[in-house]
Design a protein around this motif. Structure first.
Motif: not given
Length: 486
Positions: A106, A311, A79, A101, A307, A103, A83
């Motif tokens: 992603r 992370q 992903i 960008r 996102e 989902n 970003h």
């Protein structure tokens, strides 16, 4: 039951289901734009595979951590192109335009990245990984590496993790040390041999492999699990040697008074076990149900985006992974005795007061030679505590990323739900409450002492190491999110 408690209860039920090897629920209705592929599709497939390959207990922690860390690494890298500033750990795939960008992109990239990594880590489940993609309408045979499509980005990110990690020192393929034939994945190739045998305690200061059984008449002698982890490539530092734990003087039998004192402390804890302590020990013995589900709970209650969840999940896993490298280096350095060996050495066949075994409660006529810890002893030397260090790293990384020590996790423990004492413990319904991450890591460390598998010094040392690596992990993640990588 409030919503937070219900969420915890629900994920523990999921854990119970997959532990029984039930097929993962169909993901055919997955919503790519509004859903979370890691939580809704990937994790429900991976947990059963982990249970079938072994178990997520202290004995298998290093192997489970490798799986979870490399998978979440692939998510993070997949992903990163979506970003504004982030770069992957093992790939730098450019920057996708703002309109890309989404989902949906992603989730697609994450699924393909996971597919590549899972085929490397758990190749015996290739059919499951293929079905995982097919069930959500994706083509598992699409191996494009186009940096303008989410499929290509996912493939590139996943393959980069595989390329960098298959020969990182852990011996994933069983070919380290120049072995060509009859490869044994994750076997030690550095030549560790215990000073003691399972039958003779030659040196009461050093680790003794235990003889363990599942109660089915089959017995095995423990081997130090993955001692080569100490030379495995970390993420956040170059060399584990500077991260010294204090010398465990109490584990040196020459220091007779300290040696006896820490053994007696374990016996006293064994004799005074409460239902809450037993259930806390069992919870933290299962790294998926404790570390994994605490992170899932925190991500839901904090309202993390897809996102942010990725992370955060990668952060907590890599924090524990790098901590494990340091801890295994120290375990190898000190090769310290476990409580069961010390207690039997000190007291032989003399009677001690302690927990008498499943359903027996506290007894005062237990021959020390028959004493056992409430939890099963893990397959590695005692000092420092791996579980205490993992929880400390996890908690410290969480505090830094989430910006608060607040947790609010409540884990129901229904009457009789104990694995060690089924139908007996707890005597009634209880709840394990972790209001803060500080409580989480403290109870986790104490649970290893209550469970009889560690001395208190190992818990304290583990907490210190975990905090240090947790901070390094946070700095590592932030640098990759900001795109300013040293």
């Amino acid at each position: 039951m409030n919503s937070y408690k219900y969420f915890t209860f629900k994920i523990l039920l999921v854990c119970a289901v997959v532990a029984a090897f039930q097929p993962a629920a169909s993901s055919a209705a997955f919503d790519f734009e509004n859903g979370n592929a890691p939580v809704e599709v990937i994790i429900p497939r991976v947990i059963p595979a982990i249970f079938q390959s072994g178990s997520p207990t202290a004995s298998d922690a290093t192997l489970v951590l490798r799986i979870t860390t490399l998978i979440t690494n692939s998510w993070f890298d997949a992903i990163a192109p979506y970003h504004p500033t982030a770069v992957g750990v093992y790939s730098n795939l450019g920057r996708q335009a703002a309109g890309q960008r989404t989902n949906s992109n992603r989730n697609t990239a994450v699924l393909y990245a996971s597919y590549r990594v899972l085929n490397s880590l758990l190749p015996n489940h290739r059919a499951d990984w293929k079905q995982m993609l097919s069930d959500v309408g994706l083509d598992p045979d699409d191996d494009q590496e186009n940096t303008t499509t989410p499929i290509g980005i996912g493939n590139l990110a996943g393959n980069a993790v595989v390329d960098n990690r298959e020969h990182d020192g852990m011996n994933q393929l069983g070919d380290e040390g120049g072995r060509t034939y009859n490869r044994v994945p994750y076997a030690d190739y550095l030549g560790y041999q215990p000073v003691n045998t399972a039958y003779v305690l030659k040196n009461p200061s050093r680790w003794q492999p235990n003889i363990v059984s599942a109660g089915n008449g089959i017995f095995r002698v423990q081997q130090f699990v993955t001692p080569q982890l100490r030379v495995t490539m970390p993420y956040t530092f170059d060399n584990p040697n500077p991260f010294h734990a204090p010398v465990p003087t109490g584990s040196n039998a020459k220091h007779r008074q300290a040696y006896r004192q820490q053994a007696d402390e374990v016996l006293a804890a064994s004799a005074g076990l409460t239902d809450e302590q037993k259930m806390t020990a069992e919870l933290f013995d299962n790294k998926l149900a404790s570390l994994g589900f605490a992170a899932l709970f925190a991500s839901q209650t904090k309202g993390l985006s897809l996102e942010e969840f990725i992370q955060y999940d990668f952060l907590t896993n890599l924090a524990a992974f790098d901590t494990a490298i340091v801890v295994w280096n120290e375990k190898y350095r000190y090769d310290a005795v476990r409580p069961f060996s010390a207690i039997r050495y000190l007291y032989g066949n003399r009677a001690v007061t302690a927990w008498g075994g499943p359903g027996k409660g506290t007894v005062n006529d237990l021959p020390a030679s028959e004493w056992r810890s409430y939890l099963n002893t893990a397959d590695h030397p005692e000092y420092p505590s791996a579980s205490a260090s993992f929880c400390a790293a996890h908690a410290q990384a969480s505090r830094r990323f989430l910006g608060s020590d607040d947790l609010g996790w409540v884990v129901p423990a229904p009457a009789g739900s104990s694995i060690v004492e089924p139908g007996v413990t707890p005597a009634g319904d209880i709840e394990l409450e972790f209001d803060t991450w500080s409580t989480f890591e403290e109870e986790c460390g104490l649970s290893r002492f209550w469970g009889g598998v560690h001395f208190m010094a190992a818990v304290t040392a583990g907490h210190d190491l975990g905090h240090r690596i947790g901070n390094l992990a946070y700095a590592f993640i932030i640098s990759h999110i900001s795109g300013v990588v040293p």
